[in-house]
Design an enzyme around this catalytic site. Structure first.
Site, PDB file in Angstrom:
ATOM      1  N   GLU A 129       0.831  -1.389  -0.016  1.00 36.94           N
ATOM      2  CA  GLU A 129      -0.046   0.061   0.045  1.00 36.94           C
ATOM      3  C   GLU A 129       0.892   1.217   0.028  1.00 36.94           C
ATOM      4  OE1 GLU A 129      -2.948  -0.153   2.820  1.00 36.94           O
ATOM      5  OE2 GLU A 129      -3.788  -2.084   2.288  1.00 36.94           O
ATOM      6  N   ARG A 245      11.466 -14.871  -3.480  1.00 39.26           N
ATOM      7  CA  ARG A 245      12.752 -13.785  -3.705  1.00 39.26           C
ATOM      8  C   ARG A 245      13.865 -14.189  -4.616  1.00 39.26           C
ATOM      9  NH1 ARG A 245      11.571 -12.426   1.840  1.00 39.26           N
ATOM     10  NH2 ARG A 245      10.502 -10.492   2.062  1.00 39.26           N
ATOM     11  N   ARG A 270      36.354  -0.561 -29.378  1.00 38.19           N
ATOM     12  CA  ARG A 270      36.478   0.567 -28.829  1.00 38.19           C
ATOM     13  C   ARG A 270      38.284   0.831 -28.714  1.00 38.19           C
ATOM     14  NH1 ARG A 270      37.240   5.870 -29.313  1.00 38.19           N
ATOM     15  NH2 ARG A 270      36.770   7.216 -27.332  1.00 38.19           N
ATOM     16  N   GLN A 281      44.823  -2.081 -18.533  1.00 36.60           N
ATOM     17  CA  GLN A 281      44.668  -2.697 -17.296  1.00 36.60           C
ATOM     18  C   GLN A 281      43.451  -2.302 -16.579  1.00 36.60           C
ATOM     19  OE1 GLN A 281      47.337  -2.573 -13.893  1.00 36.60           O
ATOM     20  NE2 GLN A 281      47.602  -4.804 -14.635  1.00 36.60           N
ATOM     21  N   GLY A 341      31.517   4.578 -21.378  1.00 29.29           N
ATOM     22  CA  GLY A 341      31.803   5.902 -21.641  1.00 29.29           C
ATOM     23  C   GLY A 341      30.525   6.563 -21.768  1.00 29.29           C
ATOM     24  N   GLU A 365      10.031  -6.740  -3.321  1.00 31.03           N
ATOM     25  CA  GLU A 365       9.726  -7.979  -2.415  1.00 31.03           C
ATOM     26  C   GLU A 365      10.600  -7.551  -1.088  1.00 31.03           C
ATOM     27  OE1 GLU A 365      10.143 -12.007  -4.093  1.00 31.03           O
ATOM     28  OE2 GLU A 365       9.055 -11.178  -5.971  1.00 31.03           O
ATOM     29  N   GLY A 366      10.334  -6.584  -0.554  1.00 32.41           N
ATOM     30  CA  GLY A 366      11.060  -6.099   0.544  1.00 32.41           C
ATOM     31  C   GLY A 366      12.250  -5.247   0.266  1.00 32.41           C
TER      32      GLY A 366
END
Length: 381
Positions: A129, A245, A270, A281, A341, A365-366
């Protein structure tokens, strides 16, 4: 091609995984961007999913479902979430609405509910609710016994499948003085006089999942629509969510997997400073950390699913997996955006959508804060 490392599956699980992945790749993934813009899904794709039984994965065969074990269900839910998390939520909503009846309903109620959804009807679970959220004791919707009926008044908010469902499990106060022990559960037919449905919420993510408010105005339902006994509604709701869950979290793992794949693919194409960015790295380590989080999340979900299949319903296990997966999914998607990016920030690429979808799993769900209450409470008993 990025290779997903998913070992230890049975031949049947591999076949089902391949079948659902093919369906997700061909029918869901190409439409996901359009669904995200429109805030809806394509009816024809839902009908295809129904024909495959994907809306009833967790429903036992005797009730017309696929009768899958929890591990296999999670494997398939991941594939659907990989293509579009909102569609995964839509399919999961069928079983979520039916599960309270399977857990606490009479044979007649189970048969009645099953007849609706196996015939193609949709289901929904109506607990939340607007003023309550995770505070179920603050439920304002009431159900008053009048003769051989219950008369419901009030409203529900953020209900998945709210405007497509034909049958609902609705939670309402039958005795306000008892707090959560005064909440009861009811089966509600869409066509009941006094029942109305609000507009579809304009959400940030999982936009293809229909999320609506429900309204009850002097809505009378037969007393035989009471699920279980008066006052058992909160227990039924929690028993339901403790079982679902992990299924929801598996769809979130699908988001993580997709984010990793998109980031890896882009990083190979890219080029900066004379070589693909994956050869730097800084980017390579980001990709490695994304993979680590995704594999860990998948194994947490599978562990929680295995405990379920062993008839061990431990709220702490489900809460840990749901929280870990959703928190890390958000980070993995943020990292995917960073790898891409400026393109990651653009709707031209799917990773910004993945982030918006992932965020919802920290709330539904919580909330993850409520999950931490559950986890710490179990630790400190």
């Amino acid at each position: 091609m990025y290779f997903k490392r998913d070992y230890g599956l049975t031949e049947e699980q591999k076949d089902l995984q391949a079948m659902v992945h093919e369906f997700a790749e061909k029918e869901i993934k190409p439409r996901a961007a359009e669904w995200d813009v429109n805030g809806s899904f394509s009816d024809d794709v839902l009908e295809m999913a129904k024909e495959m039984g994907l809306h009833l994965m967790a429903v036992p065969e005797k009730f017309g479902g696929m009768g899958l074990d929890k591990v296999t269900e999670c494997i398939l839910r991941e594939e659907i979430g990989w293509a579009d998390a909102g569609f995964s939520v839509t399919l999961g909503g069928f079983a979520l609405g039916f599960l309270p009846v399977m857990l606490a309903g009479t044979d007649q109620q189970i048969a009645k509910f099953a007849d609706v959804i196996t015939a193609g009807g949709a289901a929904a679970f109506a607990l939340t609710e607007a003023q309550g959220g995770s505070d179920a004791a603050n439920t304002k919707t009431t159900a008053k016994k009048v003769g051989n009926t219950y008369v419901l008044n009030g409203s529900k908010a953020f209900i998945s499948n709210g405007d497509i469902a034909d049958v609902y499990t609705v939670f309402a106060m039958t005795d306000k003085s008892k707090g959560v022990k005064g909440i009861s559960a009811f089966m509600v037919d869409r066509n009941t006089p006094g029942f109305s449905i609000g507009t579809h919420e304009n959400k940030m993510g999982i936009r293809s999942s229909h999320t609506c408010s429900l309204y009850f105005d002097e809505m009378a339902i037969p007393e035989e629509n009471l699920i279980g006994k008066e006052g058992e509604g909160f227990k039924i709701a929690m028993n339901t969510l403790n079982r679902t869950r992990v299924s929801g979290a598996s769809g979130c793992v699908g988001i993580m997997q997709r984010a990793v794949e998109e980031a890896v693919a882009y990083s190979k194409e890219r080029e900066v400073f004379g070589k693909p960015i994956c050869k730097h790295q800084g980017i390579a380590f980001m990709l490695a950390d994304m993979e680590i989080k995704t594999q860990a999340a998948r194994q947490m979900v599978r562990y929680a699913a295995r405990t379920f299949d062993a008839d061990i319903i431990d709220p702490m296990v489900g809460s840990c997996s749901k929280t870990f997966v959703s928190d890390n999914a958000v980070q993995v998607c943020l990292d995917a955006i960073q790898v891409l990016g400026g393109y990651g920030y653009s709707r031209e690429y799917p990773v910004e959508k993945l982030l918006r979808d992932a965020k919802s799993y920290q709330i539904t769900e919580g909330t993850n804060q409520i999950q931490r209450v559950t986890i710490s409470g179990n630790m400190l008993k």
